[in-house]
Design a protein around this motif. Structure first.
Motif, PDB file in Angstrom:
ATOM      1  N   THR A  26       0.837  -1.202   0.000  1.00  0.00           N
ATOM      2  CA  THR A  26       0.000   0.000   0.000  1.00  0.00           C
ATOM      3  C   THR A  26       0.872   1.253   0.000  1.00  0.00           C
ATOM      4  OG1 THR A  26      -1.770  -1.186   1.156  1.00  0.00           O
ATOM      5  CG2 THR A  26      -1.842   1.229   1.214  1.00  0.00           C
ATOM      6  N   PHE A  41      -3.964  10.410   5.656  1.00  0.00           N
ATOM      7  CA  PHE A  41      -4.214   9.062   6.167  1.00  0.00           C
ATOM      8  C   PHE A  41      -4.563   8.166   4.978  1.00  0.00           C
ATOM      9  CE2 PHE A  41      -5.750  11.893   9.619  1.00  0.00           C
ATOM     10  CZ  PHE A  41      -4.891  11.494  10.626  1.00  0.00           C
ATOM     11  N   THR A  42      -3.821   7.082   4.798  1.00  0.00           N
ATOM     12  CA  THR A  42      -4.133   6.106   3.765  1.00  0.00           C
ATOM     13  C   THR A  42      -4.773   4.902   4.445  1.00  0.00           C
ATOM     14  OG1 THR A  42      -2.243   6.826   2.440  1.00  0.00           O
ATOM     15  CG2 THR A  42      -3.188   4.663   1.925  1.00  0.00           C
ATOM     16  N   PRO A  43      -6.042   4.596   4.125  1.00  0.00           N
ATOM     17  CA  PRO A  43      -6.732   3.483   4.790  1.00  0.00           C
ATOM     18  C   PRO A  43      -6.087   2.126   4.489  1.00  0.00           C
ATOM     19  CG  PRO A  43      -8.263   4.823   3.487  1.00  0.00           C
ATOM     20  CD  PRO A  43      -6.880   5.268   3.142  1.00  0.00           C
ATOM     21  N   LEU A  44      -6.052   1.280   5.502  1.00  0.00           N
ATOM     22  CA  LEU A  44      -5.606  -0.102   5.345  1.00  0.00           C
ATOM     23  C   LEU A  44      -6.764  -1.057   5.617  1.00  0.00           C
ATOM     24  CD1 LEU A  44      -2.120   0.159   7.064  1.00  0.00           C
ATOM     25  CD2 LEU A  44      -2.536  -0.367   4.652  1.00  0.00           C
ATOM     26  N   GLN A  46     -10.324  -1.806   8.658  1.00  0.00           N
ATOM     27  CA  GLN A  46     -11.089  -1.394   9.832  1.00  0.00           C
ATOM     28  C   GLN A  46     -11.869  -2.590  10.354  1.00  0.00           C
ATOM     29  OE1 GLN A  46     -13.079   1.837   8.006  1.00  0.00           O
ATOM     30  NE2 GLN A  46     -14.654   0.604   7.084  1.00  0.00           N
ATOM     31  N   VAL A  56      -9.526   1.580  13.282  1.00  0.00           N
ATOM     32  CA  VAL A  56      -9.245   1.987  11.911  1.00  0.00           C
ATOM     33  C   VAL A  56      -7.730   2.040  11.754  1.00  0.00           C
ATOM     34  CG1 VAL A  56      -9.580   3.733  10.127  1.00  0.00           C
ATOM     35  CG2 VAL A  56     -11.361   3.356  11.845  1.00  0.00           C
ATOM     36  N   THR A  57      -7.207   1.147  10.921  1.00  0.00           N
ATOM     37  CA  THR A  57      -5.771   1.095  10.691  1.00  0.00           C
ATOM     38  C   THR A  57      -5.456   1.820   9.393  1.00  0.00           C
ATOM     39  OG1 THR A  57      -5.698  -1.031  11.828  1.00  0.00           O
ATOM     40  CG2 THR A  57      -3.762  -0.432  10.521  1.00  0.00           C
ATOM     41  N   VAL A  58      -4.518   2.742   9.488  1.00  0.00           N
ATOM     42  CA  VAL A  58      -4.136   3.583   8.359  1.00  0.00           C
ATOM     43  C   VAL A  58      -2.614   3.690   8.293  1.00  0.00           C
ATOM     44  CG1 VAL A  58      -6.240   5.001   8.500  1.00  0.00           C
ATOM     45  CG2 VAL A  58      -4.180   5.727   9.727  1.00  0.00           C
ATOM     46  N   TYR A  77     -13.839   9.844  11.875  1.00  0.00           N
ATOM     47  CA  TYR A  77     -14.070   8.671  11.043  1.00  0.00           C
ATOM     48  C   TYR A  77     -15.237   9.031  10.143  1.00  0.00           C
ATOM     49  CZ  TYR A  77     -15.734   4.150   9.491  1.00  0.00           C
ATOM     50  OH  TYR A  77     -16.162   3.091   8.710  1.00  0.00           O
ATOM     51  N   PRO A 103       2.365   3.105   9.852  1.00  0.00           N
ATOM     52  CA  PRO A 103       1.041   2.532  10.100  1.00  0.00           C
ATOM     53  C   PRO A 103       0.648   2.714  11.562  1.00  0.00           C
ATOM     54  CG  PRO A 103       2.678   0.791   9.911  1.00  0.00           C
ATOM     55  CD  PRO A 103       3.382   2.083   9.633  1.00  0.00           C
ATOM     56  N   ILE A 123     -12.954   6.379   6.080  1.00  0.00           N
ATOM     57  CA  ILE A 123     -11.668   7.069   6.029  1.00  0.00           C
ATOM     58  C   ILE A 123     -11.510   7.923   7.277  1.00  0.00           C
ATOM     59  CG2 ILE A 123     -11.568   7.106   3.493  1.00  0.00           C
ATOM     60  CD1 ILE A 123     -12.387  10.105   3.706  1.00  0.00           C
TER      61      ILE A 123
END
Length: 127
Positions: A26, A41-44, A46, A56-58, A77, A103, A123
């Motif tokens: 990613t 923040f780049t989403p990974l 949730q 929420v992991t980003v 969020y 991360p 996001i």
């Protein structure tokens, strides 16, 4: 100076290999040259935990020239441009250096989450 990916030490020890691979992939797909914001923040992924809290992991991307800390920092969020949770985060052990991505999982308490949240394609944004 190019953007670098750094893992917080406790994450580095405990992160499963499959998650590490996804995070690195990613990170490589992010266009680090076109951002107009100094922090993104780049989403990974949730999930909800056993308490009903939202995790929420980003990847936090610090493109600024300054280190980034979180001290009662409000984070939203969002789903479909609608704010469904807000929480103030203090991360005492986390400092993200300049030009560094890291991360991190943000945990929103259940009482801060709107009943309308679907927990799908959400996001994070600055509140």
């Amino acid at each position: 100076m190019p953007q670098t990916l750094k893992f917080e030490p406790s994450w580095d020890k405990a992160l499963p290999d499959q998650d590490r691979v996804k995070i690195k992939q990613t990170f490589q797909q992010i266009n680090h040259n076109t951002t107009e914001q100094s922090i993104t923040f780049t989403p990974l992924w949730q999930a909800r935990n056993y308490k009903g809290e939202l995790l929420v992991t980003v990847i936090i991307n610090n493109y600024s020239e300054d280190k980034l800390t979180f001290d009662q920092t409000p984070i939203n969020y969002m789903e479909d441009d609608q704010v469904l949770a807000t929480h103030f985060f203090t991360l005492n052990t986390v400092t993200i250096p300049s030009k560094t991505s890291m991360p991190w999982a943000f945990i929103f308490p259940i009482e801060n989450i709107s009943q309308q949240a679907t927990f799908d394609n959400g996001i994070l944004s600055w509140a």
